[in-house]
Design an enzyme around this catalytic site. Sequence first.
Site, PDB file in Angstrom:
ATOM      1  CD  GLU A 266      10.830   1.875   9.945  1.00  0.00           C
ATOM      2  OE1 GLU A 266      10.588   2.856   9.239  1.00  0.00           O
ATOM      3  OE2 GLU A 266      10.653   0.707   9.556  1.00  0.00           O
TER       4      GLU A 266
ATOM      5  CG  LEU B 189       8.624   2.424   4.427  1.00  0.00           C
ATOM      6  CD1 LEU B 189       8.258   1.187   3.613  1.00  0.00           C
ATOM      7  CD2 LEU B 189       7.374   3.214   4.757  1.00  0.00           C
TER       8      LEU B 189
ATOM      9  CE1 TYR C 132       1.239  -0.316   4.334  1.00  0.00           C
ATOM     10  CE2 TYR C 132       0.265   1.865   4.332  1.00  0.00           C
ATOM     11  CZ  TYR C 132       1.063   0.919   4.929  1.00  0.00           C
ATOM     12  OH  TYR C 132       1.718   1.218   6.088  1.00  0.00           O
TER      13      TYR C 132
ATOM     14  CE  LYS D 105       3.342   3.262   3.197  1.00  0.00           C
ATOM     15  NZ  LYS D 105       3.599   3.389   4.624  1.00  0.00           N
TER      16      LYS D 105
END
Length: 291
Positions: free
Chosen positions: A181, A205, A35, A149
């Site tokens: 992250e 990501l 997505y 993702k």
Amino acid sequence: MSVYPVIISQMKFVHRDSLNYPFEERGLQFGDGVYEVIRIYSGQYYLLDEHVDRLFRSAEAIKIELTFTKEECREYLLELLKRNKMDVDGKVYLQVTRGSATRDHVFPADTPANIYAYVVKVPRPLGKLANGVGTITHPDVRWDYCYIKSLNLLPNVLAKQEAKENNCYEAILHKDGVVTECSSSNVYLVKDGKIYTHPSSKNILHGCVRMRIEQFAKDLNIPFIEEPFTIGGIEDADELFLSSSTSEVLPIVTVDDLTINGGTPGPITKKLQETYEKDAQITGAEPATSK
Ligand SMILES: Cc1ncc(COP(=O)(O)O)c(C=O)c1O
């Protein structure tokens, strides 16, 4: 948060109420899909090319064949805003899955991918941008391909929920003390005028805003060092901030019981916020930094 009436479904523009998913859908049953979330300011996309590029990288990484080109994808997304007469701040959510098929782990043969995209209004988080947010630390228990993702967000969801239950905005994830992250954003530490962040490896990501921040830092002559920092290192941080398409450049003012920079956003974070606002051509809103 209400969804605008026109959505994209299987590369057609249809009314949102006509979206009808079967029980046996790979995204629903396996999280077998990818997505994107793309920011919109005053009805204009920010970083559209970067998001479309990442969608294609994610789909390729999990072997989903897309039946449209990047150019077509961008055209459809632009048309989606036009058809909805979208002229305010918001976002598009776009999802591609391996399609609808009898439940079986093995990829189904001759099954087209399912794709949909919809638009919602999302105001800028002005209070948080001006005052900063609190965070918790949390072990990063995700898989080895965080650069994809993917729809599989359970560890992210659980970490974010724990942050919320501790009256915080985000969870800073770490693998054995090394910060990767956050649950839904990238994170950076500022020390002695330099920005440190985890390298864009498979473990994070590759944020579209992160990519821009790297460029802003270059333009501002601020060293941008892709070196991981540790949970212990946060104690010595001058500033800490996170970034994402919906959070922008967001100051972090607490981490667990620790206060950063006296509980206020630091100068480098503010400079990056100003640069972000210029880059995204944000107009008509008071600068986040003056609120
Ligand atoms: C785990 C994670 N890291 C980083 C980001 C930031 O990515 P971007 O800047 O492309 O929004 C996101 C955004 O949703 C995310 O979910």
